[in-house]
Motif scaffolding. Structure first.
Motif, mmCIF file in Angstrom:
data_model
loop_
_atom_site.group_PDB
_atom_site.id
_atom_site.type_symbol
_atom_site.label_atom_id
_atom_site.label_comp_id
_atom_site.label_asym_id
_atom_site.label_seq_id
_atom_site.Cartn_x
_atom_site.Cartn_y
_atom_site.Cartn_z
ATOM 1 N N THR A 269 -7.988 -17.328 -14.224
ATOM 2 C CA THR A 269 -9.598 -16.722 -13.870
ATOM 3 C C THR A 269 -9.396 -15.116 -14.172
ATOM 4 O OG1 THR A 269 -8.834 -16.459 -11.572
ATOM 5 C CG2 THR A 269 -10.267 -18.301 -12.353
ATOM 6 N N ALA A 270 -8.477 -14.563 -14.153
ATOM 7 C CA ALA A 270 -8.183 -13.065 -14.564
ATOM 8 C C ALA A 270 -7.284 -12.825 -15.594
ATOM 9 C CB ALA A 270 -8.212 -12.168 -13.087
ATOM 10 N N LYS A 271 -7.182 -11.753 -16.037
ATOM 11 C CA LYS A 271 -5.892 -11.452 -16.903
ATOM 12 C C LYS A 271 -4.687 -11.440 -16.260
ATOM 13 C CE LYS A 271 -6.058 -8.081 -19.974
ATOM 14 N NZ LYS A 271 -6.072 -6.986 -20.568
ATOM 15 N N PHE A 272 -3.620 -11.951 -16.844
ATOM 16 C CA PHE A 272 -2.292 -12.064 -16.304
ATOM 17 C C PHE A 272 -1.796 -10.796 -15.725
ATOM 18 C CE2 PHE A 272 2.272 -11.547 -16.793
ATOM 19 C CZ PHE A 272 2.909 -12.366 -15.729
ATOM 20 N N THR A 273 -2.152 -9.540 -16.374
ATOM 21 C CA THR A 273 -1.243 -7.970 -15.996
ATOM 22 C C THR A 273 -2.331 -8.130 -14.594
ATOM 23 O OG1 THR A 273 -3.188 -7.309 -17.321
ATOM 24 C CG2 THR A 273 -0.781 -7.085 -17.921
ATOM 25 N N THR A 274 -3.504 -8.520 -14.474
ATOM 26 C CA THR A 274 -4.177 -8.065 -13.144
ATOM 27 C C THR A 274 -3.488 -8.977 -11.829
ATOM 28 O OG1 THR A 274 -6.330 -8.179 -14.342
ATOM 29 C CG2 THR A 274 -6.584 -8.247 -11.865
ATOM 30 N N TRP A 275 -3.355 -10.165 -12.320
ATOM 31 C CA TRP A 275 -2.384 -11.012 -11.245
ATOM 32 C C TRP A 275 -1.101 -10.591 -11.012
ATOM 33 C CZ3 TRP A 275 1.897 -14.432 -11.745
ATOM 34 C CH2 TRP A 275 2.158 -15.415 -10.658
ATOM 35 N N LEU A 276 -0.341 -9.854 -11.993
ATOM 36 C CA LEU A 276 0.807 -9.342 -11.925
ATOM 37 C C LEU A 276 0.839 -8.156 -10.891
ATOM 38 C CD1 LEU A 276 3.951 -9.288 -12.611
ATOM 39 C CD2 LEU A 276 3.118 -7.877 -14.767
ATOM 40 N N PHE A 277 -0.082 -7.109 -11.356
ATOM 41 C CA PHE A 277 -0.110 -6.047 -10.723
ATOM 42 C C PHE A 277 -0.592 -6.079 -9.143
ATOM 43 C CE2 PHE A 277 1.388 -4.491 -14.464
ATOM 44 C CZ PHE A 277 2.204 -3.291 -14.185
ATOM 45 N N THR A 278 -1.315 -7.313 -8.977
ATOM 46 C CA THR A 278 -1.855 -7.348 -7.636
ATOM 47 C C THR A 278 -0.510 -7.789 -6.716
ATOM 48 O OG1 THR A 278 -3.936 -8.316 -8.437
ATOM 49 C CG2 THR A 278 -3.266 -8.885 -6.117
ATOM 50 N N ILE A 279 0.503 -8.432 -7.362
ATOM 51 C CA ILE A 279 1.845 -8.989 -6.863
ATOM 52 C C ILE A 279 2.540 -7.900 -6.455
ATOM 53 C CG2 ILE A 279 4.075 -10.153 -7.169
ATOM 54 C CD1 ILE A 279 2.412 -12.386 -8.522
ATOM 55 N N ILE A 280 2.550 -6.949 -7.521
ATOM 56 C CA ILE A 280 3.195 -5.600 -7.508
ATOM 57 C C ILE A 280 2.748 -4.769 -6.215
ATOM 58 C CG2 ILE A 280 3.975 -3.421 -8.372
ATOM 59 C CD1 ILE A 280 3.895 -5.229 -11.189
ATOM 60 N N ARG A 281 1.444 -4.765 -6.017
ATOM 61 C CA ARG A 281 0.703 -3.903 -5.073
ATOM 62 C C ARG A 281 1.143 -4.554 -3.804
ATOM 63 N NH1 ARG A 281 -4.385 -3.120 -2.559
ATOM 64 N NH2 ARG A 281 -4.409 -0.749 -2.200
ATOM 65 N N ASN A 282 0.871 -5.704 -3.673
ATOM 66 C CA ASN A 282 1.114 -6.364 -2.228
ATOM 67 C C ASN A 282 2.732 -6.320 -1.782
ATOM 68 O OD1 ASN A 282 -1.419 -7.314 -2.146
ATOM 69 N ND2 ASN A 282 -0.872 -9.455 -3.113
ATOM 70 N N PHE A 283 3.592 -6.243 -2.764
ATOM 71 C CA PHE A 283 5.089 -5.907 -2.605
ATOM 72 C C PHE A 283 5.201 -4.280 -2.087
ATOM 73 C CE2 PHE A 283 9.183 -4.475 -3.680
ATOM 74 C CZ PHE A 283 9.840 -5.307 -2.993
ATOM 75 N N CYS A 284 4.454 -3.429 -2.803
ATOM 76 C CA CYS A 284 4.480 -2.163 -2.191
ATOM 77 C C CYS A 284 3.995 -1.799 -0.899
ATOM 78 C CB CYS A 284 3.924 -1.009 -3.279
ATOM 79 S SG CYS A 284 4.724 -1.211 -4.738
ATOM 80 N N ILE A 285 3.006 -2.765 -0.802
ATOM 81 C CA ILE A 285 2.264 -2.519 0.752
ATOM 82 C C ILE A 285 3.144 -3.053 1.599
ATOM 83 C CG2 ILE A 285 0.653 -3.352 2.195
ATOM 84 C CD1 ILE A 285 -1.340 -3.080 -0.279
ATOM 85 N N ASP A 286 3.959 -4.313 1.388
ATOM 86 C CA ASP A 286 4.867 -5.001 2.413
ATOM 87 C C ASP A 286 6.026 -3.983 2.503
ATOM 88 O OD1 ASP A 286 3.415 -7.222 2.374
ATOM 89 O OD2 ASP A 286 4.972 -8.447 0.961
ATOM 90 N N LEU A 287 6.462 -3.311 1.497
ATOM 91 C CA LEU A 287 7.707 -2.270 1.621
ATOM 92 C C LEU A 287 7.205 -1.026 2.522
ATOM 93 C CD1 LEU A 287 10.458 -2.485 0.118
ATOM 94 C CD2 LEU A 287 9.443 -0.979 -1.685
#
Lengths: 197, 307
Positions: free
Chosen positions: A69-87
């Motif tokens: 539904t969105a670009k792959f990069t948007t999905w990928l960087f949402t994962i990255i962002r969530n990971f950074c928040i977890d960290l």
């Protein structure tokens, strides 16, 4: 399938169907930009390596939930962002002493300055610290929200609208953060004698 | 346009996410307004500075756990398929329909093999059938077979510039395949057999080559720095020269060029030192402002040595 020419979204869907090479193509395509983003954002090599692996392991883990539904990069960087928040929540990278943090007993000096080899390198001889170090130091100092927007734009080339989706704020807020980031970086570099020539 | 509107449109214009008409207005405004021009130039300068930062690459060892997980997830797909077949066949057999059960399993298997072979040249299909009989073992899957033809194992290897070790391809982590006879059959087959797709091998080869070249250059760099610190500028210069000539893509080429310039300057070869710094500026134009005074100083250090 032409893996070199295929769009990210098609590769991801192909991987969901069991095509291993599609994922390898995605990894090959994005590994450098993800690594650079994490390096500039976290700026701690020992965490960056772990973060890089964890991000792509999460991509594998959540691949089945991906919908184009969105670009792959948007999905990928949402994962990255969530990971950074977890960290950040785990406080993992804040518990480590940064070589760039100010030393308590010397004004302006950092822990790295105190621990570093006292012999000057070529860059120091010619122009003080390298520009890269100074810019990285400036990035470490500015507001993390502003840094995030700046890096998503500069490192990944995401459009403001995509950044807004990743960061989950309005496009205007993203642009505002970008303006503040540029100003803050200029201020920091000015303090180090780099800009305003 | 006023300064507030200019400020609002600044990010859009800076990253060219704006209509041409708006961009023209912004450009006209910043030409007319000195304070906005200063803001514009500063923002552009910041982008240039960031663009001059070195691009980093993750080491190949970082990718290994990801590929391992990829292998594991594929095993899960295979297990799901086997479960499906088993359930399907069991259901039919339980109903007393042995012939339809066998036929069904064969049809499902054929469909699956066809689908996977379309997706991938070295597909799960060959991995599934290979344990059944050696006759179906993936071609070239055995290490000895794979390396019997070096050009097949590493396409383009013959024209690769030295000093990459010729036999390093045999140590490619992803190609460390255990012969089927020496390992538990299924694990051996499923754990990281290389594909025979030349493009895939070429890519792995290039990645590995880049990592090794980076590592080679690192070693030269460290030795050069040590020699230079010990005062053996002549020997240090050889290492820096080697990096400069043989490893043009080295991540720390900027440092190499500066060290090289220093060594030449120490030896009184000002012209070469200037050339090295000029190369630096060409490679990192964003840092020209930092280097230019040094170049001028060097030129002036020996009158008439350099034009």
């Amino acid at each position: 399938m032409d893996y070199q020419a295929a769009k990210d979204e098609d590769l991801m869907l192909a991987y969901k169907e069991g095509d291993r090479r599609a994922f390898e193509a995605l990894l090959s395509r994005h590994k450098q930009s993800v690594y650079n983003y994490l390096y500039r954002f976290l700026h701690k090599p020992e965490i960056v390596d772990e973060a890089f692996q964890e991000v792509f392991l999460r991509v594998l883990k959540y691949a089945s939930t991906y919908t184009p539904t969105a670009k792959f990069t948007t999905w990928l960087f949402t994962i990255i962002r969530n990971f950074c928040i977890d960290l950040s929540r785990r406080g993992k990278f804040r518990n480590m002493k940064s070589l760039d943090q100010p030393a308590m007993d010397e004004e302006g000096a950092t822990l790295g300055d105190k621990l570093a080899d006292e012999r000057p390198g070529p860059a120091e001889i010619i122009a003080g610290q390298t520009l890269a170090e100074k810019l990285q130091r400036a990035l470490d100092v500015i507001n993390p929200d502003q840094k995030e927007v700046f890096l998503l734009r500069e490192t990944q080339g995401l459009a403001f609208e995509e950044i807004a989706s990743v960061v989950d704020v309005s496009v205007n807020t993203v642009k505002s953060r970008m303006r503040y980031a540029l100003t803050a970086l200029q201020e920091e570099l000015k303090k180090m004698g780099i800009t305003d020539r | 346009m006023n300064c507030g509107e200019f400020n609002d449109l600044l990010p859009d214009c800076l990253y060219r996410e704006v209509k041409t008409a708006d961009l023209q207005e912004v450009m006209s405004h910043q030409m007319a307004c000195s304070s906005c021009r200063k803001v514009w130039e500063a923002a552009r300068q910041m982008r240039d500075l960031y663009a001059s930062l070195p691009v980093l690459s993750p080491s190949s060892s970082l990718l290994e756990p990801i590929y391992a997980e990829l292998n594991r997830s594929q095993k899960t797909v295979l297990a799901g398929f086997v479960d499906f077949c088993r359930t399907f066949a069991t259901g039919l057999i339980a109903g007393g329909r042995l012939a339809p059960a066998l036929m069904g399993v064969l049809m499902v298997t054929a469909t699956y093999l066809l689908a996977t072979s379309v997706n991938s040249s070295h597909s799960l299909a060959s991995r599934i059938v290979s344990p059944l009989t050696p006759a179906f073992a993936p071609e070239g899957g055995l290490r000895d077979q794979l390396f019997s033809n070096p050009m097949e194992a590493a396409p383009g290897f013959g024209v690769t510039a030295q000093p990459v070790a010729r036999d390093f391809a045999q140590n490619l982590p992803s190609l460390r395949t255990v012969a089927i006879d020496d390992s538990p059959l299924m694990d051996g087959v499923l754990s990281g057999l290389p594909t025979r797709d030349p493009a895939d091998l070429a890519q792995k080869f290039e990645e590995r080559k880049r990592a090794l070249m980076e590592s080679d250059a690192d070693a030269l760099m460290m030795r050069g720095r040590r020699l230079k610190a010990m005062g053996r500028v002549d020997l240090a210069l050889k290492d820096f020269e080697s990096i400069y000539r043989f490893y043009p893509e080295y991540s720390y080429m900027g440092d190499v060029l500066v060290y090289r310039a220093q060594c030449y300057a120490f030896q009184g070869e000002v012209e070469k030192a200037v050339d090295s710094l000029t190369d630096f500026v060409k490679k990192y134009p964003g840092k020209a402002a930092l280097m230019q005074p040094m170049i001028e100083e060097l030129k002036n250090s020996v009158p008439h040595a350099v034009d």
